[in-house]
Write a protein that holds these residues in place. Structure first.
Motif, PDB file in Angstrom:
ATOM      1  N   MET A   1       0.949  -1.328  -0.221  1.00  0.00           N
ATOM      2  CA  MET A   1      -0.096   0.009   0.216  1.00  0.00           C
ATOM      3  C   MET A   1       0.918   1.119  -0.013  1.00  0.00           C
ATOM      4  N   ARG A   2       0.254   2.230  -0.449  1.00  0.00           N
ATOM      5  CA  ARG A   2       1.345   3.404  -0.756  1.00  0.00           C
ATOM      6  C   ARG A   2       0.575   4.715   0.002  1.00  0.00           C
ATOM      7  N   LYS A   5      -0.255  11.463  -1.262  1.00  0.00           N
ATOM      8  CA  LYS A   5       0.651  12.588  -1.182  1.00  0.00           C
ATOM      9  C   LYS A   5       0.198  13.575  -0.192  1.00  0.00           C
ATOM     10  N   SER A 129      -8.367  -1.426   4.481  1.00  0.00           N
ATOM     11  CA  SER A 129      -8.018  -0.712   3.254  1.00  0.00           C
ATOM     12  C   SER A 129      -9.450  -0.087   2.477  1.00  0.00           C
ATOM     13  N   ARG A 130      -9.142   0.789   1.732  1.00  0.00           N
ATOM     14  CA  ARG A 130     -10.145   1.471   0.995  1.00  0.00           C
ATOM     15  C   ARG A 130     -10.872   0.575   0.170  1.00  0.00           C
ATOM     16  N   PHE A 131     -10.343  -0.394  -0.372  1.00  0.00           N
ATOM     17  CA  PHE A 131     -10.879  -1.376  -1.193  1.00  0.00           C
ATOM     18  C   PHE A 131     -11.794  -2.242  -0.154  1.00  0.00           C
TER      19      PHE A 131
ATOM     20  N   GLU B 110       2.849   3.422 -10.050  1.00  0.00           N
ATOM     21  CA  GLU B 110       1.673   2.767  -9.405  1.00  0.00           C
ATOM     22  C   GLU B 110       0.533   3.569  -8.919  1.00  0.00           C
ATOM     23  N   MET B 114      -3.306   3.061  -9.973  1.00  0.00           N
ATOM     24  CA  MET B 114      -4.334   3.018  -8.923  1.00  0.00           C
ATOM     25  C   MET B 114      -5.618   3.984  -9.261  1.00  0.00           C
ATOM     26  N   THR B 270      -0.570  -6.305  -2.200  1.00  0.00           N
ATOM     27  CA  THR B 270      -0.621  -5.858  -0.955  1.00  0.00           C
ATOM     28  C   THR B 270      -0.795  -7.147  -0.037  1.00  0.00           C
ATOM     29  N   GLU B 272      -3.185  -7.724   2.118  1.00  0.00           N
ATOM     30  CA  GLU B 272      -4.499  -8.085   2.055  1.00  0.00           C
ATOM     31  C   GLU B 272      -4.980  -8.912   0.953  1.00  0.00           C
TER      32      GLU B 272
END
Lengths: 329, 758
Positions: A1-2, A5, A129-131, B110, B114, B270, B272
């Motif tokens: 995961m990133r 910004k 996570s968002r997903f 990436e 996304m 990930t 997950e």
């Protein structure tokens, strides 16, 4: 995961940091150890435009104790420093014990005292996570109007799972909160709103800068009991801090019991403390106090394990904490 | 074994230094020029029809170089077996679990990938879903696949002897139900794949895997490309535990995008995604009925297993058989009936996990203890009376050519102080035993064997070329150790080229515990072949017969007059000048009945040989909290012969953690419908170093007649029998049987409360 910004701001003094927070308000978040904040940002739970980094501010990193003024700990003190501090080990053992049970040594090296006190509440439906979250409607904590844990629930019940706060509340600690041009000192217990969605009574431009414990607490005995499935790393499923002082040889002068992970905030089990006060410690009395602690615990099925089991464990851990605190007094 | 300089000795593995210092490179570490970054769009629904996918906005986003959806791959289905091809690796019409692959994007970075995912619009028609196997089997349950009525995916029936008669003759019969949650592999390395594509349409693939050849063949079928163009390269794999064995959507999707963009594409999951969208292990419900003679001898077994297979077949036929096989591989079973059902549900796909069958073998091993107690027999004695022995034939027909089970049982009991402790420890402390047998290899057709080659450098060094696959258990080091030993070289003088589907010969891969038995046998044969060629040349040079010569420290010497010797490099150079360069070659195909089939013909020789193990666990139970701490584990394993004892011990230690302590006491999934609540390393409880017991490994060597130097396997002892050992130890400690895995503290406490009420 990133990470999303953001702009990284690096103040060199507290004054400068408060200035930045006053300027950016809700757009900014304070970062110290980052052990919680960065994970939440990667999950997309928080997306601040600015991170105000406190790490380079030396005036927030100290432990000071004197017999009259009591104990003062700077917000940026690493948990590892706290655990290793001789004065805390000797005079405030409940605090070093609670800190030593936070996560695991690598995280104790990074995590700070104030960061731990300011932990967000947690929930298996929120810390995702968002997903993951997009598979169901928004809950109270993410700005929606439903609770996935308690069907039909009318508020957020995310659990406060800090280990250090219950120990400090049991010691009667206060915290100094600063914002641009003003300071306030409040009991630590009042930092917690009890609202799962917004658990801290801190404004966006405020920073918790110092923890204070009165000198008399140095004479009290204390213990912290933590239930977790693994020997490290995990947040508490239940935590109980007990602090007691003696009157003469066998009588309890004052007792303070604080629970964590069983509600949206640390819970001061007042009735349990009252039952102990002025009494001699017997098995029956300990059981009564544990029963009173059990009564105020409100775990729900949101952090793993089952809530009825966790509630039962409040009783067991309270008994153990009182016994150990008494021996150490 | 006195003449061996390396084999049988404790030697550091060749990969230890790189791995311990972080120098080893894994798939996610790799980058290629012009490489794109991939991301997968996944289903947020457990069961839904896809009405439409509109990816046009994503395709137009700056930086996006390829978008693929099920429309690109309509009709392409994967299945491990011809009769289990039920998974579209990029689904077109329907999604069947949360996390299923719906579309994917490859972009310059990436963030762009996304962002592009969020631009893909998918219209779903949400369908009723079903999440438990018992519910899924009921009439009227949502049907997940058109072909599977009552959602039954696989049914394996096995019957041997006369079960009714066996029960009738039994002195004592017991019935129990054991249930088990699923678990996830949690390899240190999350799933990742990198695909390179050149202008001639050659694909190079790097991904953690248990067999490059199997991956390459499957991808060549799925992409309809010749095998010569699909090249799976060697790469370090950060743990497998069965979870790298199958073919996954990720490698197929990355390949599609690389072909479409004509650029390299890397896809890194990930944590997950690694939990939900690769493979998980099966949960199961096991009904066991066992009849015994008065002396504890097993007379009859009736077994029914219902497994939650998730949305697709994966290794279904194997998964549904193995729980039974590991039982017949341990004990003499004269009359047995097995019915295994694998059922589709709207959950992630279930595959192999350190073999299969925690609840199964755990339950049987606990039921043996229950029966032993009811008959007044010591659990060790109970096992010894029923244990397989060399020369026995298993229920479905496999011959046992070497068996150290009895020795393992006896040694584990002796070293752990069983007699002094069992039933004699204070309340809260207990000791328990488990035992297992394990297939070493299984029928895999043309891919069931291994071959190897050795070539030499003019300075005397060698390169071993072997298909052996090392997913972290030390197989690479093992074949180097064997080749160096046979050739009288140091391990650092032997290079290894392995696990590359283009360069190295076929090998069965790191499945079914077969590497030591099959791959190492092939490497040994290649080394012996090369050694004979070297000695032949040297015999001329030293004026001696081949029989008089030995190889050691890079020299060929006369055994009786060691001062008469030549440097091996000289022999190698002479061979080159003579136009007879030394090239060793060897192969090994295990003696397996290749007509044996998991469902249609579960009879005949299942594996080349079998390994056996026994474990004794000691526990401390906190009767107020229900928490169980495993304090000591004493494990004895018949690995045939320990090629590297240090590596064998490491395997025991690993399996006590992964599949052992963690899987028995801690690891489970929390679900809300089809959504997994704890797909993270924080909330899914893999044991930590502080949770590990003291471990005393004991190596039993039965010297297998077929294995290289007598070796069999060492990978699956603790993880197969720790369940029984811990479950039995908890009973010894506090007097309750927990038949519901994992044995979490709330379950222990509930059982204690129930007993105290009675």
């Amino acid at each position: 995961m990133r990470l999303p910004k953001f702009e990284h701001l690096q103040p060199e003094s507290l004054e400068e940091a408060l200035e930045l927070l006053a300027e950016h308000g809700e757009q900014a978040k304070v970062i110290a150890g980052g052990t919680e904040l960065l994970v939440s940002m990667k999950h997309g739970l928080l997306a601040p435009s600015y991170l105000v980094n406190l790490k380079e501010i030396p005036e927030l990193n100290f432990i000071a104790y004197d017999g009259e003024g009591g104990l003062r700990i700077g917000a940026l003190t690493k948990l590892a420093t706290l655990i290793g501090s001789p004065v805390i080990q000797e005079s405030f053992a409940v605090l070093s014990r609670a800190a030593s049970l936070v996560a695991a040594p690598p995280l104790q090296q990074m995590g700070t005292l104030a960061g731990n006190l300011c932990l967000d509440t947690r929930c298996l439906y929120y810390n995702q996570s968002r997903f993951w979250r997009q598979a169901r409607p928004r809950c109270y904590k993410t700005g929606g109007d439903t609770c996935h844990v308690v069907k039909g629930g009318n508020r957020c019940l995310a659990a406060y799972q800090g280990d250090v706060a219950p120990a400090l509340i049991a010691l009667g600690a206060s915290v100094k909160i600063a914002k641009k041009g003003a300071d306030r000192i409040v009991p630590l217990a009042d930092l917690y709103t009890g609202k799962g969605e917004r658990p801290l009574a801190l404004q966006a431009d405020e920073v918790l800068v110092e923890v204070q414990v009165a000198a008399e607490a140095a004479r009290w005995g204390g213990d912290y009991q933590k239930l977790r499935y693994r020997g490290a790393m995990d947040f508490p499923l239940v935590g109980v801090a007990a602090v007691v002082s003696r009157d003469g040889l066998d009588t309890i002068a004052r007792a303070s019991l604080v629970l964590t992970a069983v509600s949206t905030a640390p819970i001061l089990a007042e009735e349990a403390g009252r039952l102990l006060q002025g009494q001699e410690l017997t098995d029956e009395l300990v059981a009564q106090a544990a029963g009173a602690a059990y009564e105020v615990a409100r775990p729900v099925n949101n952090i793993g394990s089952n809530p009825s089991y966790r509630r039962k464990m409040v009783r067991v851990l309270t008994k153990r904490a009182i016994r150990n605190a008494w021996v150490r007094e | 074994m006195a003449e061996h300089t390396l084999v049988g000795h404790r030697v550091p593995r060749i990969d230890s230094l790189d791995k311990a210092t972080g120098q080893a490179r894994y798939t996610a570490d790799l980058t290629l020029p012009r490489m794109l970054y991939g991301k997968v769009l996944r289903s947020p629904h457990a069961h839904a029809r896809i009405l439409n996918i509109d990816a046009s906005k994503a395709e137009r986003l700056r930086g996006v170089k390829a978008v693929v959806t099920g429309r690109d791959t309509a009709g392409v289905r994967w299945g491990v077996f011809r009769y289990t091809r039920d998974q579209q690796l990029l689904t077109g019409d329907k999604v069947r679990y949360i996390g299923e692959d719906v579309a994917a994007v490859a972009a310059e970075d990436e963030e762009t990938a996304m962002e592009a995912l969020e631009l893909i619009e998918v219209d779903y028609e949400v369908l009723p879903a079903v999440f438990g196997p018992l519910e899924a089997m009921q009439e009227g349950a949502p049907q997940i696949h058109d072909h599977a009525e009552n959602n039954i995916n696989i049914h394996v029936p096995i019957e041997v002897g006369d079960v009714e008669k066996g029960f009738k003759k039994s002195y004592h019969v017991r019935e129990d139900r054991f249930v088990d949650s699923e678990y996830t592999y949690c390899q240190t390395e999350p799933y990742a794949v990198l695909v390179n594509c050149d202008l001639s349409g050659n694909l190079e693939i790097w991904t953690p895997n248990a067999s490059p050849h199997t991956k390459a063949k499957a991808l060549s079928n799925l992409l309809e490309m010749p095998l010569t163009k699909v090249k799976v390269r060697r790469i370090c794999t950060g743990g497998a535990f069965g979870g790298r064995s199958d073919i996954f959507p990720g490698e197929f999707i990355a390949a599609l995008m690389a072909l479409k963009a004509a650029r390299p594409v890397k896809l890194v999951y990930t944590r997950e995604e690694s939990f939900t969208s690769v493979r998980q292990a099966h949960s199961m419900i096991v009904d066991l009925k066992t009849g015994v003679r008065k002396d504890g001898t097993l007379l009859a077994n009736e077994i029914k297993v219902i497994m939650d297979g998730g949305a697709y077949s994966s290794t279904g036929p194997i998964a549904t058989s193995v729980p039974f096989l590991v039982w017949e591989e341990t004990y003499r079973l004269p009359n047995v009936r097995f019915n295994g059902y694998r059922v589709y549900t709207n959950k992630p796909v279930r595959g192999m996990y350190r073999c299969h069958g925690r609840a199964f073998l755990g339950g049987l091993g606990m039921q043996l203890d229950m029966i032993a107690e009811e008959l007044g027999i010591d659990p060790v004695e109970m096992r010894l009376r029923n244990a397989l022995r060399t020369g026995d034939t298993q229920a479905t027909g496999s011959k046992i050519i070497s068996c150290g089970l009895s020795e393992a049982l006896q040694q584990a009991a002796e070293k752990s102080g069983w007699k002094e402790k069992r039933g004699k420890l204070p309340f809260g402390k207990g000791i328990g035993m488990g035992a297992n047998g394990m297939m070493v290899g299984f029928p895999m057709g043309i891919r069931g064997g291994s071959s190897a080659m050795i070539k030499f450098n003019e300075d005397g060094g060698a390169t071993l070329i072997s298909g052996v696959v090392d997913t972290g258990s030390g197989n690479d080091s093992m074949v180097v150790q064997i080749a160096a030993d046979v050739l009288g070289l140091k391990m650092e003088d032997v290079n290894l080229v392995s696990a590359d589907s283009e360069i190295t010969p076929l090998d069965q891969g790191a499945y079914s515990q077969a590497a030591a038995f099959v791959s190492a046998n092939a490497a040994m044969a290649a080394a012996i072949d090369a050694r004979e060629q070297i000695l032949n040349i040297a015999s001329d040079m030293l004026d001696a017969t081949v029989e008089e010569l030995g190889l050691r420290d890079g020299y060929v010497y006369m055994k009786e007059r060691p001062e008469r010797n030549i440097w091996m490099g000289k022999a190698i150079r002479k061979a080159l000048m003579d136009d007879t360069p030394i090239m060793g070659r060897g192969s090994y195909m295990p003696k397996i009945d290749q007509t044996r089939e998991w469902v249609s013909n579960p009879k005949g020789q299942q594996a080349g040989t079998f390994s056996f193990g026994a474990v004794v666990a000691e526990v401390e139970v906190d009767a107020e909290t229900g928490q169980v701490r495993v304090s000591n584990v004493t494990g004895a394993h018949d690995c045939g012969f320990a090629i590297n004892p240090m590596a064998v011990e490491g395997q025991l230690e690993g399996s006590v953690a992964s599949g052992g302590v963690g899987a028995t006491l801690l690891e489970e999934h929390y679900w809300d419908g089809g959504q997994m609540l704890n797909a993270s390393m924080l909330e899914y409880k893999v044991p930590l170093s502080v949770d590990m017991p003291q471990i005393t490994p004991i190596i039993v060597e039965s010297m297998d007649p077929e294995g290289p130097f007598g070796a069999k396997e060492a990978g699956l002892w603790g993880s197969m029998n720790m369940f029984q050992a811990i479950g039995n130890a908890i009973y010894d400690a506090v007097g309750v049987w927990i038949k519901d895995f994992p044995i979490t503290p709330d379950k222990v406490l509930a059982a204690l409360e129930e007993r105290n009420r009675d």
